[in-house]
Design a protein around this motif. Sequence first.
Motif, mmCIF file in Angstrom:
data_model
loop_
_atom_site.group_PDB
_atom_site.id
_atom_site.type_symbol
_atom_site.label_atom_id
_atom_site.label_comp_id
_atom_site.label_asym_id
_atom_site.label_seq_id
_atom_site.Cartn_x
_atom_site.Cartn_y
_atom_site.Cartn_z
ATOM 1 N N SER A 90 0.823 -1.214 0.208
ATOM 2 C CA SER A 90 0.035 0.044 0.169
ATOM 3 C C SER A 90 0.973 1.274 -0.217
ATOM 4 C CB SER A 90 -0.880 -0.241 1.239
ATOM 5 O OG SER A 90 -1.812 -0.946 1.320
ATOM 6 N N PRO A 100 -3.833 9.609 -4.153
ATOM 7 C CA PRO A 100 -4.773 8.464 -4.043
ATOM 8 C C PRO A 100 -3.890 7.471 -3.247
ATOM 9 C CG PRO A 100 -3.024 8.904 -5.976
ATOM 10 C CD PRO A 100 -3.032 10.162 -5.207
ATOM 11 N N GLU A 101 -4.750 6.533 -2.548
ATOM 12 C CA GLU A 101 -4.244 5.523 -1.875
ATOM 13 C C GLU A 101 -4.200 4.339 -2.776
ATOM 14 O OE1 GLU A 101 -5.322 2.587 1.987
ATOM 15 O OE2 GLU A 101 -6.243 4.399 1.570
ATOM 16 N N VAL A 125 -5.972 -1.613 -6.591
ATOM 17 C CA VAL A 125 -7.202 -0.939 -6.215
ATOM 18 C C VAL A 125 -6.537 0.356 -5.866
ATOM 19 C CG1 VAL A 125 -8.776 -0.730 -4.436
ATOM 20 C CG2 VAL A 125 -8.126 -2.825 -5.015
ATOM 21 N N HIS A 127 -7.949 4.175 -4.555
ATOM 22 C CA HIS A 127 -8.846 5.233 -3.912
ATOM 23 C C HIS A 127 -8.346 6.747 -4.469
ATOM 24 C CE1 HIS A 127 -11.225 2.143 -1.734
ATOM 25 N NE2 HIS A 127 -9.938 1.726 -1.578
ATOM 26 N N GLY A 133 -14.654 10.351 -3.764
ATOM 27 C CA GLY A 133 -13.741 9.133 -3.304
ATOM 28 C C GLY A 133 -13.909 7.824 -4.056
ATOM 29 N N THR A 134 -13.493 8.182 -5.501
ATOM 30 C CA THR A 134 -13.831 7.115 -6.427
ATOM 31 C C THR A 134 -12.808 6.053 -6.231
ATOM 32 O OG1 THR A 134 -14.570 8.891 -8.072
ATOM 33 C CG2 THR A 134 -13.724 6.614 -8.877
ATOM 34 N N LYS A 135 -13.280 4.847 -6.471
ATOM 35 C CA LYS A 135 -12.464 3.599 -6.331
ATOM 36 C C LYS A 135 -12.193 3.133 -7.649
ATOM 37 C CE LYS A 135 -12.518 -1.104 -4.324
ATOM 38 N NZ LYS A 135 -13.182 -1.914 -3.494
ATOM 39 N N ARG A 136 -11.076 2.846 -8.169
ATOM 40 C CA ARG A 136 -10.576 2.073 -9.510
ATOM 41 C C ARG A 136 -9.869 0.849 -9.205
ATOM 42 N NH1 ARG A 136 -11.378 5.005 -14.580
ATOM 43 N NH2 ARG A 136 -12.716 6.954 -13.865
ATOM 44 N N GLU A 137 -10.097 -0.016 -10.102
ATOM 45 C CA GLU A 137 -9.361 -1.381 -10.035
ATOM 46 C C GLU A 137 -8.883 -2.129 -11.308
ATOM 47 O OE1 GLU A 137 -11.085 -4.577 -7.674
ATOM 48 O OE2 GLU A 137 -12.322 -3.243 -6.795
#
Length: 147
Positions: A90, A100-101, A125, A127, A133-137
């Motif tokens: 991470s 982004p995280e 992943v 964030h 707070g969009t999450k993309r993968e």
Amino acid sequence: MSVTLAALTCLLSVSAQASSTVVCYAKDKAIDVELHGSAGRSVGSAIGAFGGEAEFKMPWMPPAARRVTFEAEHLTQTWYDDREIRLAVSWIKDGKEPSPEVTLIIKTRRVRGDDSPYRGQYQLVAHLPDEAGTKREVQGKIECSAD
């Protein structure tokens, strides 16, 4: 004397096999990543001397996270045994600016003998630091080796 020499030889050969170098790499249209570390060969050994670099090529990835250097503090989970290597890494940029995280999850398995590579999947992943707070993968193939 010969018993002492035999015992010393035995101990030296055991310590030579006490650790291995673990390297994982993936290169596709979404990412270019190489991670490395050293691991003990006994059950429950952690991965040390961890590091690596990644380039995330997705157009939605913010510029601050397109090129990332991973260090030991970024390695959050490990699983390494004879048949599997699993890692979770991470990253978030230090500082006051929104970042982004990014979490990279690696799951591999050795399918043949002891000399074959570990093959499997990565899952990235992210964030994003937008108001929603969009999450993309992204997922893809990854390979690891342990010498």
